[in-house]
Design an enzyme around this catalytic site. Structure first.
Site, PDB file in Angstrom:
ATOM      1  N   HIS A  54     -94.299  48.405  34.014  1.00  0.00           N
ATOM      2  CA  HIS A  54     -95.742  48.735  33.908  1.00  0.00           C
ATOM      3  C   HIS A  54     -95.893  49.673  32.728  1.00  0.00           C
ATOM      4  CE1 HIS A  54     -99.551  50.491  35.038  1.00  0.00           C
ATOM      5  NE2 HIS A  54     -99.444  49.568  35.982  1.00  0.00           N
ATOM      6  N   ASP A 106     -97.889  44.485  41.965  1.00  0.00           N
ATOM      7  CA  ASP A 106     -98.074  43.193  42.228  1.00  0.00           C
ATOM      8  C   ASP A 106     -96.872  42.162  42.509  1.00  0.00           C
ATOM      9  OD1 ASP A 106    -100.685  42.935  41.877  1.00  0.00           O
ATOM     10  OD2 ASP A 106    -100.599  43.153  39.671  1.00  0.00           O
TER      11      ASP A 106
HETATM   12  N1  ACO Z   1     -88.671  41.394  32.202  1.00  0.00           N
HETATM   13  C1  ACO Z   1     -87.987  41.535  31.313  1.00  0.00           C
HETATM   14  N2  ACO Z   1     -87.974  42.659  30.232  1.00  0.00           N
HETATM   15  C2  ACO Z   1     -89.080  43.280  30.364  1.00  0.00           C
HETATM   16  C3  ACO Z   1     -90.199  43.186  31.430  1.00  0.00           C
HETATM   17  C4  ACO Z   1     -90.045  42.285  32.333  1.00  0.00           C
HETATM   18  N3  ACO Z   1     -90.981  42.140  33.333  1.00  0.00           N
HETATM   19  N4  ACO Z   1     -91.145  44.308  30.949  1.00  0.00           N
HETATM   20  C5  ACO Z   1     -90.825  44.807  30.055  1.00  0.00           C
HETATM   21  N5  ACO Z   1     -89.606  44.394  29.547  1.00  0.00           N
HETATM   22  C6  ACO Z   1     -88.533  44.751  28.339  1.00  0.00           C
HETATM   23  C7  ACO Z   1     -89.307  44.374  27.118  1.00  0.00           C
HETATM   24  O1  ACO Z   1     -88.433  43.073  26.660  1.00  0.00           O
HETATM   25  C8  ACO Z   1     -88.831  45.585  26.336  1.00  0.00           C
HETATM   26  O2  ACO Z   1     -87.609  45.419  25.892  1.00  0.00           O
HETATM   27  P1  ACO Z   1     -86.888  45.892  24.476  1.00  0.00           P
HETATM   28  O3  ACO Z   1     -87.332  47.374  24.248  1.00  0.00           O
HETATM   29  O4  ACO Z   1     -85.586  45.578  24.321  1.00  0.00           O
HETATM   30  O5  ACO Z   1     -88.058  45.315  23.404  1.00  0.00           O
HETATM   31  C9  ACO Z   1     -89.078  46.742  27.046  1.00  0.00           C
HETATM   32  O6  ACO Z   1     -88.941  46.374  28.389  1.00  0.00           O
HETATM   33  C10 ACO Z   1     -90.610  47.299  26.833  1.00  0.00           C
HETATM   34  O7  ACO Z   1     -91.284  46.532  27.293  1.00  0.00           O
HETATM   35  P2  ACO Z   1     -92.748  46.210  26.823  1.00  0.00           P
HETATM   36  O8  ACO Z   1     -93.522  45.042  26.797  1.00  0.00           O
HETATM   37  O9  ACO Z   1     -92.805  47.225  25.282  1.00  0.00           O
HETATM   38  O10 ACO Z   1     -93.632  47.281  27.690  1.00  0.00           O
HETATM   39  P3  ACO Z   1     -95.190  47.598  27.890  1.00  0.00           P
HETATM   40  O11 ACO Z   1     -95.302  48.756  28.409  1.00  0.00           O
HETATM   41  O12 ACO Z   1     -95.900  47.286  26.639  1.00  0.00           O
HETATM   42  O13 ACO Z   1     -95.555  46.190  28.931  1.00  0.00           O
HETATM   43  C11 ACO Z   1     -95.898  45.204  31.012  1.00  0.00           C
HETATM   44  C12 ACO Z   1     -95.620  46.585  30.323  1.00  0.00           C
HETATM   45  C13 ACO Z   1     -96.802  44.196  30.076  1.00  0.00           C
HETATM   46  C14 ACO Z   1     -96.431  45.205  32.344  1.00  0.00           C
HETATM   47  C15 ACO Z   1     -94.527  44.493  30.856  1.00  0.00           C
HETATM   48  O14 ACO Z   1     -93.455  45.310  31.757  1.00  0.00           O
HETATM   49  C16 ACO Z   1     -94.778  43.103  31.694  1.00  0.00           C
HETATM   50  O15 ACO Z   1     -94.935  42.174  30.986  1.00  0.00           O
HETATM   51  N6  ACO Z   1     -94.157  42.927  32.899  1.00  0.00           N
HETATM   52  C17 ACO Z   1     -94.336  41.663  33.649  1.00  0.00           C
HETATM   53  C18 ACO Z   1     -95.747  41.404  34.065  1.00  0.00           C
HETATM   54  C19 ACO Z   1     -96.276  42.199  35.048  1.00  0.00           C
HETATM   55  O16 ACO Z   1     -95.743  42.480  36.101  1.00  0.00           O
HETATM   56  N7  ACO Z   1     -97.465  42.775  34.864  1.00  0.00           N
HETATM   57  C20 ACO Z   1     -98.254  43.645  35.853  1.00  0.00           C
HETATM   58  C21 ACO Z   1     -98.586  44.895  35.432  1.00  0.00           C
HETATM   59  S1  ACO Z   1     -99.326  45.853  36.856  1.00  0.00           S
HETATM   60  C22 ACO Z   1    -100.838  45.648  36.849  1.00  0.00           C
HETATM   61  O17 ACO Z   1    -101.517  44.966  35.723  1.00  0.00           O
HETATM   62  C23 ACO Z   1    -101.412  45.750  37.859  1.00  0.00           C
END
Ligand code: ACO
Length: 428
Positions: A307, A364
């Site tokens: 998140h 979610d």
């Molecule tokens: N699976 C695997 N790796 C992940 C995931 C995931 N679900 N989420 C983040 N990471 C990793 C990234 O690859 C990154 O790794 P790095 O530091 O080695 O490059 C690190 O964790 C940070 O990730 P970011 O994308 O920079 O985090 P951000 O805060 O921008 O993104 C987000 C948050 C978009 C929710 C992300 O975690 C994601 O894509 N999750 C899956 C989609 C999801 O469940 N979305 C629902 C959000 S809740 C809502 O909207 C109600």
């Protein structure tokens, strides 16, 4: 702490005031930055460090896993309030009295009739159209059927628009689903509560009486409350920024629905179920998918994990996990998808990659499991999220308009070509 931030650019020093919120959050007020520095701006892709507004609606502390609407904890609201009470508090600032709540509900019911010509628009969509696209279009179309724009200086006008959309939106939600299923487009009943009416409108078959199930009513009520607001997320910021141009409420909401659709935002609940289905079809090997999620050369992400704001746990996920167990028990569901979900959750919670990056299951991850057990089609999951988020979007739009906020218009740092003379087509 001093209440001034100092910025040094070359030999010049600039001072900016600090703003402190009611929960002691501190922000640097850079309103005068460009003027004072002769055009220097800030850059912050994804707005990870940028506050777009001051807001009194929702408080969220991602590090400590706190979520409060109007000061009330999400845990208490989910346990003690119903969705309409929460909607009222979000939009108008205080929990309603008994009389206010009754009037609110009665006004919503009075405004719930949708122009019958909306059915012609629904008919024009192909049956396989995604319900979020249909819902966004129908919400926008409401503007055409209700053309007089809201006079935001009139509390009465504002109130009437609020009850109008809260009345009509669940009808659009139900019709979006029923059309896909080839069922007649119905209305619920004025005698029912808001959430009961949603369930009746969605699930009633033309040849039998719909019987309410209290466990399902409570679970949906909780789900809607948990999704009702989440401060300046992608869709809410969209509603505020579209509304800041003084586009109407319905048009702003329609834009918010489109923003919510994406799999990195509200679309995640659909993506979670699709991911779990795919893992099941592929033999149920959760370890294989854990490895894919960690592989930087593989675009696969574990949907429902991580998140932008919660970096400890998602308080909504804790509540909804319990509700999911209740619903599955009540319905006697033995779902292999759930075993895969539990397996993934356990592995991720004990995996270095996920622990180090503070990636926990978000709301979610579990909401889709409940919706599936209730018999809601996967493509409708994000529509259910939109139904819950509606009061939050309205509250944020109302706050933005009452606060006379300026039009949202971010800056950029241009990185394209410098001036060059036009090249005639024969010389390119
Ligand atoms: N699976 C695997 N790796 C992940 C995931 C995931 N679900 N989420 C983040 N990471 C990793 C990234 O690859 C990154 O790794 P790095 O530091 O080695 O490059 C690190 O964790 C940070 O990730 P970011 O994308 O920079 O985090 P951000 O805060 O921008 O993104 C987000 C948050 C978009 C929710 C992300 O975690 C994601 O894509 N999750 C899956 C989609 C999801 O469940 N979305 C629902 C959000 S809740 C809502 O909207 C109600």
């Amino acid at each position: 702490m001093s209440d001034i931030a100092k910025l040094q650019i070359g030999d010049n020093q600039y001072e900016f005031p600090l703003i402190t919120g009611t929960e002691n959050e501190v922000a640097i007020d850079i309103k005068t930055l460009r003027g004072a520095t002769g055009g220097v701006t800030t850059i912050d892709p994804g707005y990870k460090n940028t506050g777009s507004c001051q807001s009194a609606i929702t408080f969220l502390n991602g590090e400590e896993g706190i979520l409060r609407y109007r000061g009330y904890s999400i845990e208490e609201l989910a346990e003690k309030a119903d969705f309409l009470e929460v909607a009222y508090a979000l939009i108008f600032g205080e929990l309603p009295t008994k009389e206010q709540l009754e009037k609110f509900h009665s006004d919503i019911k009075d405004k719930s009739i949708v122009d019958d010509d909306i059915k012609k628009i629904i008919d024009a969509f192909p049956k396989n159209a995604h319900p979020m696209g249909v819902l966004s279009s129908l919400t926008s179309a409401l503007t055409a059927f209700n053309p007089s724009s809201v006079n935001v200086d009139s509390e009465e006008d504002m109130y009437n628009s609020v009850v109008k959309i809260l009345g009509k939106f669940p009808v659009l939600v139900a019709w979006t689903m029923r059309k896909k299923q080839g069922l007649p487009l119905n209305y619920g009943s004025k005698s029912l509560g808001y959430v009961e009416n949603v369930l009746k409108m969605m699930f009633e078959q033309p040849n039998e009486e719909y019987v309410q199930n209290e466990v399902l009513v409570n679970a949906l009520d909780k789900l809607l409350i948990l999704h009702a607001d989440h401060e300046q997320n992608c869709s809410t910021s969209t509603v505020r920024i579209v509304g800041s141009s003084h586009a109407g409420l319905f048009a702003s909401l329609s834009a918010g629905i489109s923003a919510l659709w994406g799999p990195l935002h509200g679309g995640a609940n659909q993506a979670v179920l699709e991911m779990l289905e795919a893992i099941k079809e592929d033999g149920g090997d959760t370890k294989k998918y854990m490895a894919k999620a960690k592989d930087k050369n593989d675009p696969f992400r574990l949907m429902g994990f991580g998140h932008r704001v919660y970096k400890n746990f998602d308080p909504r996920a804790k509540i909804i996990k319990v509700a999911a167990d209740e619903v599955l028990k009540e319905l006697g569901v033995n779902d292999p998808i759930l075993d895969i979900a539990k397996g993934l959750e356990q592995e991720a919670l004990n995996d270095d990659y996920f622990v180090k990056r503070k990636l926990y299951p978000n709301v979610d991850f579990y909401s889709g499991i409940i919706y599936r057990a209730m018999g809601i089609p996967v493509e409708m999951f994000t529509v259910m999220f939109a139904l819950g988020r509606l009061p939050g979007w309205i509250a944020q739009w109302r706050e933005m308009r009452l606060g006379k906020e300026p039009i949202g218009r971010p800056r950029q740092v241009y990185t394209g070509e410098n001036f060059r003379p036009f090249k005639d087509i024969s010389n390119r």
